[in-house]
Design a protein around this motif. Structure first.
Motif, short mmCIF file in Angstrom:
data_model
loop_
_atom_site.label_atom_id
_atom_site.label_comp_id
_atom_site.label_asym_id
_atom_site.label_seq_id
_atom_site.Cartn_x
_atom_site.Cartn_y
_atom_site.Cartn_z
N VAL A 1 0.84 -1.20 0.00
CA VAL A 1 0.00 0.00 0.00
C VAL A 1 0.88 1.25 0.00
CG1 VAL A 1 -1.74 1.31 1.31
CG2 VAL A 1 -1.89 -1.18 1.17
N ARG A 2 2.01 1.17 0.70
CA ARG A 2 2.90 2.33 0.80
C ARG A 2 3.90 2.41 -0.35
NH1 ARG A 2 2.30 1.27 6.45
NH2 ARG A 2 3.78 -0.42 6.36
N PRO B 1 4.91 2.92 -4.31
CA PRO B 1 4.29 3.54 -5.49
C PRO B 1 4.01 2.56 -6.64
CG PRO B 1 6.58 4.25 -5.25
CD PRO B 1 6.22 3.51 -3.99
N ASN B 2 4.69 1.39 -6.65
CA ASN B 2 4.47 0.44 -7.75
C ASN B 2 3.18 -0.34 -7.62
OD1 ASN B 2 6.94 1.13 -8.80
ND2 ASN B 2 8.02 -0.47 -7.68
N PHE B 3 2.49 -0.19 -6.49
CA PHE B 3 1.28 -0.98 -6.24
C PHE B 3 0.11 -0.05 -5.98
CE2 PHE B 3 4.78 -3.75 -5.22
CZ PHE B 3 4.37 -4.98 -5.69
N PRO B 4 -1.13 -0.59 -6.01
CA PRO B 4 -2.29 0.24 -5.65
C PRO B 4 -2.13 0.82 -4.24
CG PRO B 4 -3.01 -1.79 -6.68
CD PRO B 4 -1.53 -1.91 -6.47
N ASN B 5 -2.88 1.90 -3.97
CA ASN B 5 -2.62 2.63 -2.73
C ASN B 5 -3.63 2.38 -1.61
OD1 ASN B 5 -0.51 3.70 -4.19
ND2 ASN B 5 -1.68 5.48 -4.84
N GLY C 1 -7.35 -2.40 -2.75
CA GLY C 1 -6.74 -2.33 -4.07
C GLY C 1 -5.59 -3.32 -4.23
N GLY D 1 10.09 -4.55 5.42
CA GLY D 1 9.75 -3.80 4.21
C GLY D 1 9.68 -4.59 2.91
N CYS D 2 9.51 -5.91 2.98
CA CYS D 2 9.38 -6.69 1.73
C CYS D 2 8.04 -6.43 1.05
CB CYS D 2 9.50 -8.18 2.02
SG CYS D 2 11.16 -8.66 2.46
#
Lengths: 463, 157
Positions: free
Chosen positions: B73-74, B76-80, B84, B126-127
């Motif tokens: 979620v955090r 930028p490469n994934f939905p927010n 999502g 953070g993975c």
């Protein structure tokens, strides 16, 4: 009777007329059922395809708008006009990103497009906040917008090519979505993926963007300020684990590997405690630098609630003192399954340092600490220069609603989404029966944040 | 002779039933239905995702799966948003095959794991990816750098 005989027997019986009609009726029923299932599946596939198309066409529309808005923001000269344009760009880019996430394309293929849209949205918001305050774009910021604009132009071109293929019926989303549709596929497999991959080609030389937003590129590489001390070996880390739980309580420590990801590198261990129940597991993560506890989890099942919250909070403070964390103050808490998760913030002089947060899980049966999380503390804790406030507490008070009944005021450093800290006056008060916390910047006098306090039976939440 | 015919008919009916079970639109859904409220909070949604993906994993692995979803979620490469990220097409096998709708066992620790993940516990540091080396079908996933192994899963960036 052998198989051959059985088959012969079956053949003989098929010649029986009654059996003949039964078989035909059954075949008919199965065929009918098959046709129904086929049509049903085709309907569902169509429905899904329509959803994908909607997401795609909406995204194309939004990306087109983003391109126009970025162009406009470069031309407009007044800050309030730029603010309005950027606000709209923020919204449109966010919507484009939402729709992108719904397309049936695997994440790595779309990652760079997604990053671009997220950062356009994020950067627009950050610049928008600056423009609202009447500050113009700096040259670097102007450059950044210009770069993003160029990328949006080429993204638009690739999207248009893809759109043409979809319009002409040469491509269908469903062919990407599931493995089972090969039978109905009109295009060669892989063709669609290739076309979509062309989108990410646009972002080959995409620059690193650094600005004040949560999705800015510097967020992942920020150095951990609270990691004091020297590098330690795994044996020393094991000693730290023993110290943490108490030498007499640890039965066995198992090394589960190093974690070298991110700014806080750790050694991880499974710990077997004496007198532990069978299904109880304890995990702990010790930083390679300084040997601090990064996090700890103890899965002991807590079945009773004997301590009240005051006692639980005090147990946490006592624990933190023993571990060398002085001047910690509890802020808010949550209670679930007889375990309280309490947040403690560091206090320097009379200022609460909200970025320096340690979370503790306190078992409410005996006050044992069954969880600890210190990532925020390790990332942010440092001795800070507390600036002289430019406005007094009374001046700050005048900035908030007169009708709010203020019952607490103090000073605090608050974190932002982009690792910047703000020095604020903190006011807690009640308005129309709802509790609020309002933060007024002690240097600029601006209202920085408002939190709503929600009191639930399980604890105090801020939103 | 009559009983044989009856047996044949029963066999065919049984065959149709079995087909309908494995067909594209199952007539009888295995696992029963999941009670859905009008507003499923993030905690419940996250717990269901963990339940579908990692209910057989050790507790640490369950928290780690929740943490990966929140890290996405955090990123930028994934939905927010949490929804999502979880429902991004093809992102999680448990969403593809409906495992996410399997009811949560009352004795299961997945809800606790979801709560710990939401409160900030992150065993992965953070993975944003994880995979089961025994069942991973995508060769691409092996190009990721393995950061840590927890239970049956590799976690990576």
């Amino acid at each position: 009777m052998g198989i051959r005989d059985k088959l012969l027997d079956f053949k003989r019986r098929l010649q029986d007329r009654k059996m003949y009609s039964i078989v035909i009726v059954l075949l008919g029923a199965v065929a009918g059922w098959g046709i129904y299932q086929y049509r049903h599946a085709a309907d569902l596939r169509q429905e899904l395809d329509n959803q994908y198309n909607r997401a795609f066409y909406e995204m194309v529309g939004y990306v087109h708008n983003v391109e126009t808005l970025l162009a406009k923001s470069m031309v407009s000269t007044t800050t309030d006009r730029t603010a309005i344009t950027l606000q709209e760009a923020w919204r449109q880019a966010g919507l484009a990103q939402t729709n992108l996430g719904q397309l049936p394309v695997s994440q790595p293929v779309l990652a760079s497009t997604s990053k671009f849209l997220t950062q356009v949205s994020d950067l627009s918001l950050s610049l928008d906040n600056q423009n609202i305050k009447g500050k113009e774009l700096s040259d670097e910021q102007y450059d950044m917008v210009e770069k993003l604009y160029k990328y949006s132009v080429s993204l638009n071109e690739s999207l248009r090519a893809l759109q043409d293929d979809l319009n002409a019926g040469r491509l269908r989303w469903g062919e990407l979505a599931s493995k089972g549709t090969k039978l109905f596929s009109k295009t060669k497999p892989g063709e669609m993926i290739k076309k979509v991959e062309a989108l990410s080609e646009t972002f080959k030389d995409y620059p690193t963007l650094i600005y004040d937003g949560p999705f800015s590129d510097h967020m992942t590489s920020a150095e951990a300020k609270g990691l004091t001390g020297d590098e330690i070996t795994i044996e020393q880390a094991k000693e730290k684990v023993k110290e943490f739980f108490g030498k007499d309580k640890v039965e066995e420590i198992t090394d589960t590997g190093k974690n070298d990801n991110g700014p806080i590198k750790t050694y991880n261990f499974d710990v077997k405690l004496k007198n532990a129940s069978k299904d109880q597991s304890v995990h702990i993560s010790i930083t390679q630098k300084g040997g601090h506890v990064n996090w700890m989890l103890n899965t002991r099942n807590v079945t009773e609630e004997k301590l009240d919250m005051d006692k639980a909070k005090a147990a946490g403070i006592k624990f933190l003192k023993e571990k060398g964390y002085e001047n910690m103050e509890d802020t808010y808490y949550l209670k679930n399954d007889n375990v309280a998760t309490i947040n403690y913030a560091y206090r320097q002089d009379d200022v609460t340092m909200y970025p320096d947060l340690i979370k503790l899980k306190v078992a409410l049966d005996n006050g044992e600490i069954v969880g600890m999380e210190a990532k925020s503390y390790l990332s942010n804790h440092t001795k800070r220069e507390i600036p002289e406030p430019k406005i007094t507490v009374d001046e700050a008070r005048k900035k908030i609603n007169k009708n709010m009944e203020v019952y607490y005021s103090g000073k605090a450093f608050i974190p932002t989404d982009y690792k910047k800290e703000l020095f604020c006056y903190e006011f807690k008060g009640k308005l129309n029966g709802t509790d609020f916390i309002v933060y007024i910047n002690a240097v600029t006098g601006e209202e920085e944040d408002i939190l709503v306090i929600v009191n639930t039976p399980n604890g105090v939440l801020t939103m | 002779m009559k009983s044989r015919k009856a047996a044949a008919v029963i066999l065919v009916i049984a065959f149709v039933c079995v087909c309908s079970l494995i067909g594209p639109d199952p007539l009888f859904k295995p696992g029963g239905s999941f009670a859905q409220g009008s507003s499923i909070s993030d905690e419940q949604l996250l717990a269901r995702a963990i339940n579908g993906e990692a209910r057989g994993e050790p507790y640490e692995g369950q928290v780690a799966v929740g943490a990966v979803i929140l890290n996405r979620v955090r990123d930028p490469n994934f939905p927010n948003t949490i929804a999502g990220v979880i429902y991004q097409p093809g992102a999680f096998t448990a969403v593809n095959d409906g495992q996410i709708n399997v009811p949560i066992d009352p004795n299961s620790t997945v809800v606790k794991a979801a709560r710990d993940a939401l409160n900030g516990w992150d065993p992965t540091n953070g993975c944003v990816y994880y995979w089961n080396p025994a069942t991973a079908t995508s060769s691409w996933i092996w190009s990721r750098k393995i950061v840590v192994k927890i239970g049956k899963h590799n976690f990576g960036v």
